[in-house]
Design a protein around this motif. Structure first.
Motif, PDB file in Angstrom:
ATOM      1  N   THR A 125      26.033 -20.817   8.459  1.00  0.00           N
ATOM      2  CA  THR A 125      25.327 -20.118   9.487  1.00  0.00           C
ATOM      3  C   THR A 125      25.838 -18.903  10.154  1.00  0.00           C
ATOM      4  O   THR A 125      25.357 -18.388  11.022  1.00  0.00           O
ATOM      5  CB  THR A 125      25.146 -20.927  11.104  1.00  0.00           C
ATOM      6  OG1 THR A 125      26.559 -21.593  11.321  1.00  0.00           O
ATOM      7  CG2 THR A 125      24.693 -22.342  10.442  1.00  0.00           C
ATOM      8  N   VAL A 143      22.032 -29.208  10.353  1.00  0.00           N
ATOM      9  CA  VAL A 143      23.311 -28.420   9.990  1.00  0.00           C
ATOM     10  C   VAL A 143      24.002 -28.534  11.441  1.00  0.00           C
ATOM     11  O   VAL A 143      23.561 -27.975  12.167  1.00  0.00           O
ATOM     12  CB  VAL A 143      23.332 -27.150   9.669  1.00  0.00           C
ATOM     13  CG1 VAL A 143      24.616 -26.386   9.538  1.00  0.00           C
ATOM     14  CG2 VAL A 143      22.675 -26.846   8.125  1.00  0.00           C
ATOM     15  N   VAL A 202      20.518 -20.333   4.944  1.00  0.00           N
ATOM     16  CA  VAL A 202      20.463 -21.194   6.384  1.00  0.00           C
ATOM     17  C   VAL A 202      20.894 -19.960   7.184  1.00  0.00           C
ATOM     18  O   VAL A 202      21.819 -19.146   7.286  1.00  0.00           O
ATOM     19  CB  VAL A 202      21.850 -22.053   6.308  1.00  0.00           C
ATOM     20  CG1 VAL A 202      22.004 -22.975   7.732  1.00  0.00           C
ATOM     21  CG2 VAL A 202      21.846 -23.343   5.174  1.00  0.00           C
ATOM     22  N   GLY A 206      20.396 -22.819  11.810  1.00  0.00           N
ATOM     23  CA  GLY A 206      20.548 -23.975  11.082  1.00  0.00           C
ATOM     24  C   GLY A 206      19.159 -24.233  10.351  1.00  0.00           C
ATOM     25  O   GLY A 206      18.971 -25.255   9.871  1.00  0.00           O
ATOM     26  N   LEU A 208      16.431 -23.966   7.527  1.00  0.00           N
ATOM     27  CA  LEU A 208      16.829 -23.754   5.775  1.00  0.00           C
ATOM     28  C   LEU A 208      15.430 -23.077   5.504  1.00  0.00           C
ATOM     29  O   LEU A 208      14.155 -23.165   6.019  1.00  0.00           O
ATOM     30  CB  LEU A 208      16.592 -25.148   5.390  1.00  0.00           C
ATOM     31  CG  LEU A 208      17.566 -26.091   5.717  1.00  0.00           C
ATOM     32  CD1 LEU A 208      17.609 -27.507   4.945  1.00  0.00           C
ATOM     33  CD2 LEU A 208      19.082 -25.773   5.542  1.00  0.00           C
TER      34      LEU A 208
END
Length: 595
Positions: A125, A143, A202, A206, A208
């Motif tokens: 991140t 995440v 990412v 967090g 995607l």
């Protein structure tokens, strides 16, 4: 904008927990033996002999959970613990310290860690701290990131059964690990499924997004590698130098290296840049085989390219990307070490690679800080670990250090070679060099290497306090009545009539098991009890008087002695006379005369 990443941390391929043993030269000399400490390690994580080390996958090489430039390993308590935790543990100023001690029941954005699988990853991140991938079995993927106070926060949530761009996200998706495929200094997330492979970018929150994919049942672009049902991503490295990492793939037919371009470049798949089928001899003498297992990635010979280390039933091989554009083989052999090679007078006879598609517990990293990767090998046949490095003069692998059974690493760690095993490699105590994580029945230690050999970076005994009912140890005052799970079932409760005088039974409560109670001390019972005397009870006590009782039977007499216990002759005589049952019998004092 380029996202930052922490300094290089080491390879960290964690495994399941198994171990026992004792540190410090002898168990009796332990600084804090098992059973004498009641505190968890600094940071609040309970580290004990039943702690399970998390499996991070084969190529999570940059694990730095708190962003201090040094590595941590991840571990969990047993699910049966009354308060199971997730811990991130490292070394701070020589002290083993937890930078995370998170209860599984503690919610993050309304969801706990109690279900699913947790995987450690490098900085995904862009906050210079390694992240966790939580694959919640009932919900989806997220995440997890570390806050500055050591707590966790959840990033964007991605439900299973939904698409991320054109990738269907499912709990069954395989987690492979992180790889910086675009060279921006930040890791991407590599996963796979029955459909193929996906590389996710990412965001800082967090979220995607698909960077690129490769479909199973097709050749990679370039036509050199076919993605079949057995293809796995076994590692990632800078095999061509530069800042971008490529993926090392293993299929049912061979090994290949894949470059992952962004979709914005016009490519809609990975690009095959190297492929070597099983059975093909590579330049330098290593034959690629289906019995090869990859142990790690690193620049072994210092040419600026990362190499990969293989093992086979024949030995160890170090290979690098070849020059097939000019007619060479796909890979080039840098060095080999045949099994049977003598090191310190003992033949190195290999180790068990396992049945998986990658090998665990053998690592490739820079242990001495010279910028070149070393190779750590478990020589299980001789109960030792050996660190090899590349010799550019002889172009062979040579021993740099070894630690064998019964030897003590500088600083006081006893290596017993059997129960003492290493479970991870990371730059725990020094950001410039790797050390190995050891565990035993006594505790956990981190061992580094310098010119003098192995030395202790940091160590801690386990929190060995008797813990909870269900920890498989009958201790801490547990009994069959309070904890049958640890101590076993109690025998059936005692009952009157079972033939055993136990469980609080007595002659007064159960004479059938314990027998009838003797009479109380009452004068006149005929028994001289403990509190009675001739003075207090002459009828019960006294002494024996002998009599001869005569009873005629026909023309002869029967005679026999009749002793009586009494306090006086008169009392004994009365008792004797009362015992005559024959007609005409007489009683005389003393022994019976001869006939």
């Amino acid at each position: 904008m380029r996202r930052s990443k922490s300094n290089l941390i080491s390879s960290l391929a964690l495994g399941s927990a198994l171990a026992g043993g004792c540190q410090i030269a002898d168990p009796e000399d332990a600084v804090m033996p098992v059973g004498e400490t009641s505190q968890a390690i600094t940071g609040g994580f309970r580290l004990d002999a039943k702690t399970q080390f998390m499996e991070n996958g084969p190529f999570s090489r940059y694990v730095d959970f708190d962003g201090d430039g040094k590595a941590e390993f991840f571990a969990t308590n047993l699910p049966a613990s009354p308060d199971p935790q997730l811990g991130a543990v490292g070394a701070k100023t020589g002290i083993v310290t937890a930078t995370l001690a998170w209860a599984f029941t503690r919610a993050i954005d309304g969801a706990t860690l109690a279900t699913g699988v947790i995987q450690a990853a490098s900085d995904l991140t862009g906050d210079a701290k390694s992240d966790l991938v939580h694959m919640d079995s009932s919900r989806g993927l997220r995440v997890l990131q570390r806050n500055s106070d050591g707590t966790l926060r959840g990033g964007a949530f991605h439900p299973y059964g939904n698409y991320v761009n054109d990738w269907l996200l499912r709990y069954e998706d395989a987690y492979y690990g992180p790889a910086d495929v675009d060279g921006d200094g930040n890791q991407e997330l590599v996963m796979g499924s029955s459909a193929g492979f996906v590389v996710f970018d990412v965001s800082a929150t967090g979220a995607l997004s698909v960077y690129n994919t490769a479909q199973r049942g097709r050749y990679l672009e370039g036509g050199r590698a076919y993605i079949d049902s057995l293809t796995h991503v076994v590692n990632a490295g800078r095999f061509w130098g530069g800042s971008e990492e490529q993926l090392l793939l293993r299929s049912s037919t061979g090994f290949s290296i894949a470059y992952v371009p962004s979709r914005s470049s016009g490519y809609t798949s990975f690009v095959s840049i190297e492929y070597a089928p099983f059975g093909e001899m590579q330049t330098g003498g290593w034959r690629i085989g289906s019995d090869n297992y990859v142990h790690g990635i690193g620049d072994v010979n210092g040419d600026g390219r990362e190499d990969f280390v293989l093992s086979s039933p024949w030995g160890i091989g170090v290979l690098t990307a070849g020059d097939w554009f000019s007619g060479g083989t796909s890979f080039k052999t840098i060095a080999v070490l045949p099994w049977g090679t003598s090191v310190d007078g003992l033949a190195v006879n290999g180790f068990t690679s396992g049945t998986s598609w990658y090998a665990k517990y053998d690592a490739v990293d820079d242990f001495d800080g010279d910028g070149l990767a070393d190779i750590l090998v478990s020589d299980t046949a001789n109960a030792r670990v050996i660190l090899f490095s590349y010799d550019p003069v002889t172009k062979t692998l040579k021993k740099k250090a070894a630690l064998g059974k019964g030897q003590v690493a500088r600083g006081g760690w006893n290596y017993d070679g059997y129960t003492d095993v290493y479970r991870a490699v990371g730059r725990f105590g020094d950001a410039t060099r790797a050390s190995m994580l050891e565990r035993s029945g006594w505790g956990v230690g981190m061992l580094g290497v310098d010119a003098a050999g192995f030395y202790l970076v940091a160590a801690t005994p386990y929190d060995a306090t008797p813990t909870w009912c269900g920890d498989a140890a009958c201790n801490g005052g547990e009994t069959c009545m309070t904890c049958a799970a640890d101590c076993g079932s109690c025998p059936p409760p005692p009952s009157c009539g079972d033939g055993i005088c136990n469980g609080g039974e007595s002659c007064s409560t159960c004479d059938v098991d314990c027998g009838r109670c003797p009479p109380h001390d009452v004068c006149g019972t005929g028994v001289c009890d403990a509190s009675e005397t001739c003075s207090s009870c002459p009828s019960d006590c006294g002494h024996d008087f002998k009599f001869c009782m005569w009873c005629p039977t026909g023309g002869t007499y029967n005679k026999w002695p009749v002793p009586k216990h009494a306090c006086s002759y008169e009392a004994a005589l009365r008792d004797a006379e009362a015992g005559i049952s024959c007609t005409g019998g007489t009683i005389s004092d003393g022994d019976c005369p001869s006939p």
